[in-house]
Design an enzyme around this catalytic site. Structure first.
Site, PDB file in Angstrom:
ATOM      1  N   LYS A   1       0.861  -1.188   0.000  1.00 50.14           N
ATOM      2  CA  LYS A   1       0.000   0.000   0.000  1.00 50.14           C
ATOM      3  C   LYS A   1       0.897   1.236   0.000  1.00 50.14           C
ATOM      4  O   LYS A   1       1.709   1.428   0.913  1.00 50.14           O
ATOM      5  CB  LYS A   1      -0.897  -0.015   1.238  1.00 50.14           C
TER       6      LYS A   1
ATOM      7  N   LYS B   1      -2.182  -1.512  -3.885  1.00 46.95           N
ATOM      8  CA  LYS B   1      -3.056  -0.338  -3.822  1.00 46.95           C
ATOM      9  C   LYS B   1      -2.232   0.927  -3.920  1.00 46.95           C
ATOM     10  O   LYS B   1      -1.228   1.020  -3.221  1.00 46.95           O
ATOM     11  CB  LYS B   1      -3.799  -0.389  -2.488  1.00 46.95           C
TER      12      LYS B   1
HETATM   13  C1  PBG Z   1      -7.379   3.343   5.702  1.00 47.95           C
HETATM   14  C2  PBG Z   1      -7.612   3.289   4.246  1.00 47.95           C
HETATM   15  C3  PBG Z   1      -7.415   4.280   3.263  1.00 47.95           C
HETATM   16  C4  PBG Z   1      -7.917   3.757   2.068  1.00 47.95           C
HETATM   17  C5  PBG Z   1      -8.350   2.471   2.341  1.00 47.95           C
HETATM   18  N1  PBG Z   1      -8.141   2.193   3.675  1.00 47.95           N
HETATM   19  C6  PBG Z   1      -6.919   5.674   3.379  1.00 47.95           C
HETATM   20  C7  PBG Z   1      -5.527   5.951   3.713  1.00 47.95           C
HETATM   21  O1  PBG Z   1      -4.689   5.081   3.875  1.00 47.95           O
HETATM   22  O2  PBG Z   1      -5.249   7.139   3.867  1.00 47.95           O
HETATM   23  C8  PBG Z   1      -7.975   4.479   0.756  1.00 47.95           C
HETATM   24  C9  PBG Z   1      -9.043   4.023  -0.174  1.00 47.95           C
HETATM   25  C10 PBG Z   1      -9.337   4.950  -1.295  1.00 47.95           C
HETATM   26  O3  PBG Z   1      -8.688   5.973  -1.522  1.00 47.95           O
HETATM   27  O4  PBG Z   1     -10.287   4.629  -2.025  1.00 47.95           O
HETATM   28  N2  PBG Z   1      -6.062   3.423   6.096  1.00 47.95           N
END
Ligand code: PBG
Length: 326
Positions: free
Chosen positions: A196, A249
């Site tokens: 991520k 992601k």
């Molecule tokens: C929680 C999380 C996030 C997303 C999914 N889980 C936000 C982040 O990490 O700031 C992002 C999902 C999206 O942008 O559609 N940590």
């Protein structure tokens, strides 16, 4: 080696039937997961400004929504909660009566066949908006693990089918696996947000989930966008700790990473087409600058072609309709 004119690549492109016969990649509704934002209260359906067509729902409205989602043939939803109360340690994330725990019970009652995946993270629940416990201005990895494990366990107890940690703390898959196993949830799978990235593409989500960090950013725990070798190490670690499925992601700007992970590991691979990817396409489509349906189906196909088995997308409901009418 023969070549033109014996070989004519265009022969197999002449009709739709021929093209369909030799098509290598097919997106199916059964590959998709639809994200749902849940708020406390009742009779709330609130559109997210930067994500037209996507709403925050209170739990009482979920049965109607999940019924529609299940009828479209979408196999799963992933849940994000927006609690009323936030504090330093994200207490409402692991409250048995928390917004997500209630939503899980509501959905499993309404549509038992629909898989409920839960996002396991603290950022929506902490007053500072970081994904873990903050000590001296720094997110403390090891202190956060216990809270993540408690959160995942409370989701499983409420009936979640899959838990998906997205916090990017080291060792969280192991901590969650142990907590689940110790409490009789050895059959609950973990979908790890393994690679991520610290991405600007999460902007609209943070509006939707009210989870923007109040100071600093997430770069001390989410991955640095230029790195792909490190992504393979992240995936390797999460698998070693017990992840059943892994995720890359965002999706579209990271297709190369999806391909590398697919070629290196034999685990089910999910890609999250995030809020910023949705917002870009939606905004251009609303201007009449892009053909929304074609762009979305082409994008989903590209993510699948790169190697993803599962795609989390805010376009899941539209895509399901479009795929069934092709
Ligand atoms: C929680 C999380 C996030 C997303 C999914 N889980 C936000 C982040 O990490 O700031 C992002 C999902 C999206 O942008 O559609 N940590």
């Amino acid at each position: 080696m023969s070549s033109f004119p014996q070989i004519r690549m265009r022969r197999l492109r002449r009709t739709e039937a021929l093209r369909a016969l030799v098509r290598e990649t097919q997106v199916e509704t059964g590959d998709l997961i639809y994200p749902l934002f849940v708020v406390e209260g009742s009779q709330i359906k609130q559109e997210i400004t930067s994500m037209p067509g996507i709403y925050r729902y209170s739990s009482d409205l979920l049965p109607g929504e999940v019924d529609d989602i299940a009828k479209l043939g979408i196999p799963a939803v992933i849940l994000f909660g927006i609690p009323e109360k936030k504090d330093e340690v994200g207490s409402s994330a692991y409250d048995p009566e928390g917004v997500i725990q209630q939503a899980i019970r509501t959905i499993k009652k309404a549509t038992p066949e629909l898989l409920v995946v839960t996002d396991v993270c603290l950022c929506e629940y902490t007053s500072h908006g970081h994904c873990g416990v903050v000590v001296d201005g720094y997110v403390d990895n090891d202190k956060t693990l216990e809270l993540l494990a408690k959160t995942a366990l409370s989701h499983a107890e409420a009936g979640a089918d899959v838990v998906a940690p997205s916090d990017m703390m080291d060792g969280r898959v192991k901590a969650i696996r142990q907590a689940l196993d110790k409490n009789g949830f050895q059959d609950t799978p973990i979908l790890a947000y393994a690679a991520k990235y610290a991405s600007a593409f999460y902007g609209p989500f943070r509006e939707a989930a009210e989870s923007a960090p109040q100071f600093g950013d997430r770069r001390s725990y989410q991955m640095d966008p230029p790195n792909w070798r490190e992504a393979l190490r992240e995936v390797e670690q999460d698998i070693a700790e017990g992840a059943d499925m892994v995720m890359v992601k965002p999706a579209l700007p990271y297709l190369d990473v999806i391909r590398k992970v697919r070629d290196t590991f034999n685990y089910p691979l999910a890609a999250y087409s995030v809020s910023g990817e949705y917002a870009m396409v939606k905004a251009a489509a609303q201007q009449g600058w892009l053909d929304e349906k074609r762009i979305v189906l082409e994008t989903l196909t590209a993510i699948k072609r790169a190697g993803a088995d599962i795609i989390i997308t805010y376009y899941a409901r539209d895509a399901a309709r479009w795929l069934s009418s092709i």
